[in-house]
Design a protein around this motif. Structure first.
Motif, PDB file in Angstrom:
ATOM      1  N   PHE A   7      -2.592  -0.831   0.103  1.00 46.21           N
ATOM      2  CA  PHE A   7      -2.881  -1.499  -1.169  1.00 46.21           C
ATOM      3  C   PHE A   7      -2.049  -0.909  -2.299  1.00 46.21           C
ATOM      4  N   LYS A   8      -1.782  -1.761  -3.280  1.00 49.24           N
ATOM      5  CA  LYS A   8      -1.163  -1.316  -4.516  1.00 49.24           C
ATOM      6  C   LYS A   8      -2.266  -0.875  -5.468  1.00 49.24           C
ATOM      7  N   CYS A   9      -1.991   0.121  -6.282  1.00 56.00           N
ATOM      8  CA  CYS A   9      -2.990   0.654  -7.194  1.00 56.00           C
ATOM      9  C   CYS A   9      -2.308   1.100  -8.480  1.00 56.00           C
ATOM     10  N   LEU A  10      -3.063   1.682  -9.376  1.00 56.06           N
ATOM     11  CA  LEU A  10      -2.530   2.102 -10.672  1.00 56.06           C
ATOM     12  C   LEU A  10      -1.370   3.067 -10.513  1.00 56.06           C
ATOM     13  N   GLU A  11      -1.482   3.992  -9.561  1.00 49.74           N
ATOM     14  CA  GLU A  11      -0.480   5.044  -9.421  1.00 49.74           C
ATOM     15  C   GLU A  11       0.693   4.655  -8.524  1.00 49.74           C
ATOM     16  N   GLY A  12       0.520   3.649  -7.658  1.00 51.05           N
ATOM     17  CA  GLY A  12       1.586   3.306  -6.728  1.00 51.05           C
ATOM     18  C   GLY A  12       1.078   2.506  -5.554  1.00 51.05           C
ATOM     19  N   VAL A  13       1.361   2.995  -4.339  1.00 58.18           N
ATOM     20  CA  VAL A  13       0.933   2.333  -3.094  1.00 58.18           C
ATOM     21  C   VAL A  13       0.322   3.361  -2.173  1.00 58.18           C
ATOM     22  N   CYS A  14      -0.780   2.995  -1.510  1.00 61.22           N
ATOM     23  CA  CYS A  14      -1.445   3.877  -0.547  1.00 61.22           C
ATOM     24  C   CYS A  14      -1.570   3.188   0.806  1.00 61.22           C
ATOM     25  N   LEU A  15      -1.482   3.972   1.859  1.00 62.99           N
ATOM     26  CA  LEU A  15      -1.850   3.549   3.206  1.00 62.99           C
ATOM     27  C   LEU A  15      -2.989   4.438   3.670  1.00 62.99           C
ATOM     28  N   VAL A  16      -4.058   3.834   4.158  1.00 65.21           N
ATOM     29  CA  VAL A  16      -5.239   4.563   4.631  1.00 65.21           C
ATOM     30  C   VAL A  16      -5.504   4.154   6.073  1.00 65.21           C
TER      31      VAL A  16
END
Length: 298
Positions: A7-16
């Motif tokens: 997902f994209k978020c305020l800080e950048g992109v995360c993979l979980v």
């Protein structure tokens, strides 16, 4: 199979991702990291989902493929540097110094790192490198590898698929990309999920997701979805242990990247497991049931 949520978020992109790996033949499970950062110093990360032997093959081969591409680019750069009058030895030292600067700026694992005090930068005027291992080249390497691995499973639906998070040098925001088993690639502006647990992600994320939320809130929701998938949906190929909890990696908009660590993950996970036990009890609770009415409505 597995479950990886990007997902994209305020800080950048995360993979979980969950950490469970199931051997289909033996039925035995192991727990390991599923998200790769295959080239040091560059903010590229990737996670694959699909048949166990296929994503293991992808995880094994991708670092080699990326290194092969990067080595080819190094050879080209050394050749170009030698055209400026540098000796081969000085060209290699200069190239190493440029790569070291990039690595230190990116700060793998998003922690402060001390400069390599043993390394002495060559006394050479700054020279732009002609050849660069770009984000586009990384995407192409992933696409070609996925296509090659899945070529013998064309009758299957998505035998392997991939999520990619990356940051281009001159772009303001990190990017999230999806690659299917045929090598088709799309970019996402919100969230994506791959693996056997992916059908449950939209149900949750549609209710809580906003791209301007911070990554810690959204990572927490992703952990909850993984816990739900294991405990309530009973998806046997998705899971984790306290020793190998779900993992989160991020590429930030400022170019830093690496694994995200938490000081209270065990506490949060225990609370999530309690939520799932409470939910299961609610489902099993004795409640009034519908009664048959033999009269047909008029």
């Amino acid at each position: 199979m597995t479950l990886i949520i990007g997902f994209k978020c305020l800080e950048g992109v995360c993979l979980v991702s969950d950490t469970k790996v199931m051997d289909i033949d033996s039925g035995e499970s192991s727990y390991q990291s599923k998200i790769l950062t295959p080239i040091m110093g560059l903010p590229f990360m990737v996670g694959a989902a699909g048949y166990t032997h296929l994503f293991r093959e992808f995880n094994r081969k991708l670092p080699e493929k990326v290194q092969e591409s990067a080595s080819h680019i190094r050879i080209l750069n050394v050749t170009e540097l030698m055209k400026t009058g540098l000796s081969r030895s000085d060209a290699i030292k200069y190239l190493y110094s440029k790569e070291l600067q990039t690595t230190q700026l990116q700060q793998q694992e998003m922690e402060e790192k001390k400069p390599d005090e043993d390394f002495v930068k060559p006394d050479i005027a700054d020279i732009d490198l002609t050849h660069i291992y770009t984000a586009e080249k990384f995407i192409d390497d992933c696409k070609n590898l996925v296509k090659g691995i899945s070529s013998n499973f064309e009758q299957e639906t998505d035998p392997i698929e991939v999520l990619i998070g990356l940051k281009r040098p001159n772009y303001p925001q990190a990017e999230l990309h999806y690659v299917d088993s045929k090598g088709n690639e799309v970019e996402s502006d919100d969230f994506l999920a791959i693996g056997s647990g992916s059908p449950y992600v939209k149900t949750f994320f549609d209710r809580v997701y906003l791209p301007n939320k911070n990554m810690f809130e959204l990572i927490t929701h992703a952990f909850r979805i993984i816990t739900f998938t294991e405990m309530i949906a009973k998806e046997s190929s998705v899971g984790y242990t306290s020793e190998k909890p779900p993992e989160a990696l991020a590429v930030l908009n400022d170019g830093r990247f690496g694994r995200v660590y938490f000081k209270n993950d065990q506490k949060i996970i225990q609370e999530m497991k309690k939520e799932m036990h409470d939910y299961e009890s609610l489902i099993k609770k004795d409640t009034p049931i519908l009664e048959w009415d033999p009269k047909e409505p008029s």
